[in-house]
Design a protein around this motif. Structure first.
Motif, PDB file in Angstrom:
ATOM      1  N   LEU A  65      -3.482 130.579   4.089  1.00 48.38           N
ATOM      2  CA  LEU A  65      -4.589 131.503   3.905  1.00 48.38           C
ATOM      3  C   LEU A  65      -5.850 130.762   3.454  1.00 48.38           C
ATOM      4  O   LEU A  65      -6.942 131.008   3.969  1.00 48.38           O
ATOM      5  N   ILE A  66      -5.695 129.819   2.523  1.00 44.26           N
ATOM      6  CA  ILE A  66      -6.827 129.008   2.065  1.00 44.26           C
ATOM      7  C   ILE A  66      -7.404 128.216   3.234  1.00 44.26           C
ATOM      8  O   ILE A  66      -8.617 128.179   3.439  1.00 44.26           O
ATOM      9  N   ASN A  67      -6.537 127.603   4.020  1.00 42.78           N
ATOM     10  CA  ASN A  67      -7.006 126.816   5.161  1.00 42.78           C
ATOM     11  C   ASN A  67      -7.641 127.689   6.236  1.00 42.78           C
ATOM     12  O   ASN A  67      -8.593 127.269   6.891  1.00 42.78           O
ATOM     13  N   LYS A  68      -7.152 128.902   6.407  1.00 43.00           N
ATOM     14  CA  LYS A  68      -7.773 129.831   7.355  1.00 43.00           C
ATOM     15  C   LYS A  68      -9.219 130.118   6.923  1.00 43.00           C
ATOM     16  O   LYS A  68     -10.135 130.090   7.741  1.00 43.00           O
ATOM     17  N   CYS A  69      -9.414 130.364   5.640  1.00 39.96           N
ATOM     18  CA  CYS A  69     -10.759 130.631   5.124  1.00 39.96           C
ATOM     19  C   CYS A  69     -11.663 129.410   5.271  1.00 39.96           C
ATOM     20  O   CYS A  69     -12.828 129.534   5.651  1.00 39.96           O
ATOM     21  N   LEU A  70     -11.125 128.230   4.974  1.00 38.83           N
ATOM     22  CA  LEU A  70     -11.911 127.004   5.114  1.00 38.83           C
ATOM     23  C   LEU A  70     -12.267 126.756   6.576  1.00 38.83           C
ATOM     24  O   LEU A  70     -13.395 126.391   6.900  1.00 38.83           O
ATOM     25  N   TYR A  71     -11.311 126.965   7.469  1.00 38.44           N
ATOM     26  CA  TYR A  71     -11.525 126.760   8.895  1.00 38.44           C
ATOM     27  C   TYR A  71     -12.598 127.708   9.428  1.00 38.44           C
ATOM     28  O   TYR A  71     -13.465 127.322  10.213  1.00 38.44           O
ATOM     29  N   GLU A  72     -12.550 128.970   8.971  1.00 32.40           N
ATOM     30  CA  GLU A  72     -13.509 129.980   9.421  1.00 32.40           C
ATOM     31  C   GLU A  72     -14.801 129.958   8.606  1.00 32.40           C
ATOM     32  O   GLU A  72     -15.716 130.734   8.874  1.00 32.40           O
ATOM     33  N   GLU A  73     -14.857 129.075   7.598  1.00 38.88           N
ATOM     34  CA  GLU A  73     -16.014 128.920   6.714  1.00 38.88           C
ATOM     35  C   GLU A  73     -16.389 130.231   6.035  1.00 38.88           C
ATOM     36  O   GLU A  73     -17.561 130.589   5.912  1.00 38.88           O
ATOM     37  N   THR A  74     -15.373 130.958   5.567  1.00 37.23           N
ATOM     38  CA  THR A  74     -15.604 132.205   4.822  1.00 37.23           C
ATOM     39  C   THR A  74     -15.382 131.955   3.330  1.00 37.23           C
ATOM     40  O   THR A  74     -14.726 132.739   2.654  1.00 37.23           O
ATOM     41  N   VAL A  75     -15.933 130.849   2.854  1.00 33.31           N
ATOM     42  CA  VAL A  75     -15.805 130.467   1.450  1.00 33.31           C
ATOM     43  C   VAL A  75     -17.207 130.282   0.883  1.00 33.31           C
ATOM     44  O   VAL A  75     -18.061 129.670   1.521  1.00 33.31           O
ATOM     45  N   GLU A  76     -17.423 130.811  -0.312  1.00 30.47           N
ATOM     46  CA  GLU A  76     -18.697 130.600  -1.004  1.00 30.47           C
ATOM     47  C   GLU A  76     -18.448 129.677  -2.183  1.00 30.47           C
ATOM     48  O   GLU A  76     -17.497 129.864  -2.938  1.00 30.47           O
ATOM     49  N   PHE A  77     -19.308 128.678  -2.321  1.00 25.30           N
ATOM     50  CA  PHE A  77     -19.181 127.704  -3.399  1.00 25.30           C
ATOM     51  C   PHE A  77     -20.335 127.889  -4.377  1.00 25.30           C
ATOM     52  O   PHE A  77     -21.485 127.981  -3.967  1.00 25.30           O
ATOM     53  N   SER A  78     -20.003 127.914  -5.670  1.00 23.85           N
ATOM     54  CA  SER A  78     -21.044 127.965  -6.698  1.00 23.85           C
ATOM     55  C   SER A  78     -20.602 127.093  -7.865  1.00 23.85           C
ATOM     56  O   SER A  78     -19.409 126.932  -8.116  1.00 23.85           O
ATOM     57  N   VAL A  79     -21.590 126.505  -8.571  1.00 24.96           N
ATOM     58  CA  VAL A  79     -21.301 125.591  -9.675  1.00 24.96           C
ATOM     59  C   VAL A  79     -21.980 126.097 -10.935  1.00 24.96           C
ATOM     60  O   VAL A  79     -23.153 126.487 -10.904  1.00 24.96           O
ATOM     61  N   ASN A  80     -21.230 126.068 -12.045  1.00 18.12           N
ATOM     62  CA  ASN A  80     -21.761 126.466 -13.339  1.00 18.12           C
ATOM     63  C   ASN A  80     -21.066 125.628 -14.418  1.00 18.12           C
ATOM     64  O   ASN A  80     -19.838 125.662 -14.527  1.00 18.12           O
ATOM     65  N   ASN A  81     -21.849 124.858 -15.163  1.00 15.00           N
ATOM     66  CA  ASN A  81     -21.332 124.035 -16.272  1.00 15.00           C
ATOM     67  C   ASN A  81     -20.184 123.106 -15.856  1.00 15.00           C
ATOM     68  O   ASN A  81     -19.170 123.013 -16.537  1.00 15.00           O
ATOM     69  N   GLY A  82     -20.334 122.431 -14.740  1.00 12.79           N
ATOM     70  CA  GLY A  82     -19.336 121.457 -14.315  1.00 12.79           C
ATOM     71  C   GLY A  82     -18.084 122.054 -13.699  1.00 12.79           C
ATOM     72  O   GLY A  82     -17.098 121.355 -13.483  1.00 12.79           O
ATOM     73  N   ILE A  83     -18.113 123.341 -13.389  1.00 12.15           N
ATOM     74  CA  ILE A  83     -16.962 123.990 -12.751  1.00 12.15           C
ATOM     75  C   ILE A  83     -17.427 124.623 -11.446  1.00 12.15           C
ATOM     76  O   ILE A  83     -18.408 125.368 -11.412  1.00 12.15           O
ATOM     77  N   MET A  84     -16.726 124.296 -10.368  1.00 14.28           N
ATOM     78  CA  MET A  84     -17.041 124.876  -9.073  1.00 14.28           C
ATOM     79  C   MET A  84     -16.123 126.070  -8.836  1.00 14.28           C
ATOM     80  O   MET A  84     -14.910 125.963  -8.960  1.00 14.28           O
ATOM     81  N   LYS A  85     -16.733 127.166  -8.470  1.00 15.94           N
ATOM     82  CA  LYS A  85     -15.991 128.368  -8.109  1.00 15.94           C
ATOM     83  C   LYS A  85     -15.971 128.459  -6.590  1.00 15.94           C
ATOM     84  O   LYS A  85     -17.029 128.475  -5.953  1.00 15.94           O
ATOM     85  N   CYS A  86     -14.783 128.492  -6.020  1.00 19.37           N
ATOM     86  CA  CYS A  86     -14.615 128.647  -4.580  1.00 19.37           C
ATOM     87  C   CYS A  86     -14.184 130.091  -4.339  1.00 19.37           C
ATOM     88  O   CYS A  86     -13.071 130.479  -4.701  1.00 19.37           O
ATOM     89  N   GLY A  87     -15.073 130.877  -3.774  1.00 13.41           N
ATOM     90  CA  GLY A  87     -14.790 132.286  -3.518  1.00 13.41           C
ATOM     91  C   GLY A  87     -14.343 132.474  -2.083  1.00 13.41           C
ATOM     92  O   GLY A  87     -15.132 132.350  -1.157  1.00 13.41           O
ATOM     93  N   PHE A  88     -13.066 132.761  -1.906  1.00 12.66           N
ATOM     94  CA  PHE A  88     -12.480 132.922  -0.576  1.00 12.66           C
ATOM     95  C   PHE A  88     -12.499 134.394  -0.178  1.00 12.66           C
ATOM     96  O   PHE A  88     -12.293 135.272  -1.005  1.00 12.66           O
ATOM     97  N   GLU A  89     -12.728 134.646   1.106  1.00 14.88           N
ATOM     98  CA  GLU A  89     -12.694 136.011   1.624  1.00 14.88           C
ATOM     99  C   GLU A  89     -12.164 135.981   3.046  1.00 14.88           C
ATOM    100  O   GLU A  89     -12.608 135.177   3.875  1.00 14.88           O
TER     101      GLU A  89
END
Length: 126
Positions: A65-89
């Motif tokens: 499922l993670i790779n499907k999202c990465l392949y389809e580029e349905t991931v949003e990346f955001s950074v706050n205080n040295g932590i990256m949040k990867c939001g998958f949909e």
């Protein structure tokens, strides 16, 4: 183009905008490493599938499922205080939408990391 079946213990790599994303799976955890190709900032970490809210399934299913999202580029990346949040949909049959997040900590990139980045860049060109 259809996503190929994943082999056990395989490493998948993607380039999304200015980020290089590498993802692999073991019997117990999913490992992700994300590098910014311009700033050489690196985020990485292991994720236990039990820690991902709202997802139930085998580690192999969640990895796909993670790779499907990465392949389809349905991931949003955001950074706050040295932590990256990867939001998958992802959406199933245009009926059911699933959203989940994975958090990765920043890792200081040394010379060996820069070499890895250059190797990854070469792999993407092949």
């Amino acid at each position: 183009m259809e996503l190929e079946p994943l082999k056990p213990m395989s490493i998948q790599s993607y380039q999304i905008n200015n980020l290089y994303v590498m993802c692999s799976c073991t019997e117990r955890a999913i490992y992700m490493k994300i590098m910014d190709k311009f700033t050489h900032t690196c985020y990485e970490g292991n994720t236990d599938p039990k820690e991902i809210r709202g997802l139930v399934g085998t580690i192999s299913d969640i990895y796909r499922l993670i790779n499907k999202c990465l392949y389809e580029e349905t991931v949003e990346f955001s950074v706050n205080n040295g932590i990256m949040k990867c939001g998958f949909e992802t959406c199933f049959e245009s009926i059911f939408t699933l959203k989940f997040d994975i958090l990765l900590r920043e890792k200081i990139l040394g010379q060996d990391g820069e070499v890895s980045l250059k190797i990854f860049d070469l792999e993407q060109q092949l």
